[in-house]
Design an enzyme around this catalytic site. Structure first.
Site, PDB file in Angstrom:
ATOM      1  N   TYR A  55       0.837  -1.198   0.000  1.00  0.00           N
ATOM      2  CA  TYR A  55       0.000   0.000   0.000  1.00  0.00           C
ATOM      3  C   TYR A  55       0.873   1.250   0.000  1.00  0.00           C
ATOM      4  CZ  TYR A  55      -3.701  -3.252   1.518  1.00  0.00           C
ATOM      5  OH  TYR A  55      -4.583  -4.299   1.618  1.00  0.00           O
ATOM      6  N   GLN A 291     -17.750   8.237   8.339  1.00  0.00           N
ATOM      7  CA  GLN A 291     -17.878   6.908   7.746  1.00  0.00           C
ATOM      8  C   GLN A 291     -17.552   5.838   8.765  1.00  0.00           C
ATOM      9  OE1 GLN A 291     -15.280   7.081   4.325  1.00  0.00           O
ATOM     10  NE2 GLN A 291     -16.876   7.921   3.004  1.00  0.00           N
TER      11      GLN A 291
END
Length: 325
Positions: A55, A291
């Site tokens: 990542y 979120q």
């Protein structure tokens, strides 16, 4: 926050985990927001933080290590993964003993920790003998650099069974966990992988619970793509491939089930995954605190049997079984 065991191991992880794959680490505002999300996750009882060396070229690991060091290490479950290229050299990829050993040392440095709780084979390596890979992962456990290891995508039921035979033959540390994609739209692990995990006591930590954003409900049939949504910029077009009329019709019907239960479609989608006893946790990302706050509502939420039946009717899923005669 509720917690579950990872398979038959004694390790306990939060039902909701935070996936950390920050991509714009040269953006000060995004970094600050990402730090706020990690802090909120920890304060909310999340103890499992998932990452990978692939990542952002290692930057995601470095960000997570720097951010998590403010918390007591013993309260954290940190994971990473190995497989994808970490350099230009011929051995800077795959699941060879060399790449695994060199990758874990770099990951530990990036994460500023002495050990990784869960270490995954990010993909399956066709070019390396499986015994070599499993011996290397088991040796990392012996060395104390890794506490438990597992696998992610491209490890189907047959490969998991083959791995189990090798582990038994050489008395290696076992595979503790698998990390596959799993959501209301993509249920492939129910064909074989769930059954294998049940037989061998392997935990399942799922990712992509919202199907690239499809199950947030923000994509509507016949309406323009939402400004700034993944479908407007994602390079590999994964979400765009999911935006079929069939899937969008299912989403509309699922939205009605969520409305009847008084929850958002996203919360319903995460909670549905957690209704399956084989699941150890749901790994969900968040680009803003709101979120994450929404995702947290799925922990401990029980979906009534009639609603589960309605969901099954909407999805029309059938586990593959071959019958002869």
């Amino acid at each position: 926050m509720k917690y579950r065991s990872v398979g038959k191991s004694g390790l306990k992880i939060s039902e909701i985990a935070l996936g950390s794959w920050v991509t714009q680490l040269n953006d000060t505002a995004e970094i600050d927001t990402a730090r706020d999300i990690v802090r909120l996750a920890y304060d909310s009882g999340i103890n499992f933080f998932d990452c990978a060396d692939a990542y952002s070229g290692g930057d995601a690991e470095r960000f997570l290590g720097e951010t998590l060091k403010q918390f007591p290490r013993k309260e954290l479950v940190i994971s990473s993964k190995v497989y994808f290229p970490t350099g230009s050299g011929v051995n800077d990829r795959g699941l060879s003993r060399k790449h695994i050993f060199e990758s874990i040392d770099q990951t530990l440095k990036n994460m500023q920790t002495d050990y990784i709780d869960l270490y995954y084979c990010h993909r399956f390596d066709e070019t390396t003998d499986l015994t070599e890979t499993l011996r290397a992962m088991s040796d990392l456990v012996t060395q104390g650099k890794v506490l438990y290891y597992g696998v992610s995508e491209e490890w189907g039921g047959a490969r998991l069974e083959e791995a189990q035979r090798i582990i038994d033959r050489y008395n290696l540390y076992p595979i503790t966990v698998v990390q596959p994609q799993y959501n209301l739209i993509d249920r492939y692990i129910e064909h074989e992988i769930m059954g294998v995990c049940r037989r061998h006591g392997i935990g399942i930590t799922t990712f992509s619970p919202l199907a690239q954003g499809l199950l947030t409900g923000k994509y509507r049939k016949g309406q323009p793509l939402p400004t700034g949504s993944r479908a407007t910029w994602q390079a590999d077009h994964q979400i765009n491939d999911l935006l079929t009329d069939e899937n969008l019709d299912k989403v509309e019907r699922l939205r009605k089930v969520a409305d009847e239960l008084g929850v958002s479609l996203a919360v319903l989608s995460l909670a549905w995954i957690l209704q399956h006893p084989e699941i150890s946790c749901v790994i969900a990302g968040a680009s803003k605190p709101s979120q994450l706050e929404s995702n947290l509502k799925a922990s401990g939420l029980t979906i009534p049997a009639d609603a589960m039946a309605k969901i099954e009717e909407i999805l029309g899923f059938h586990r593959f079984e071959r019958h002869v005669g």
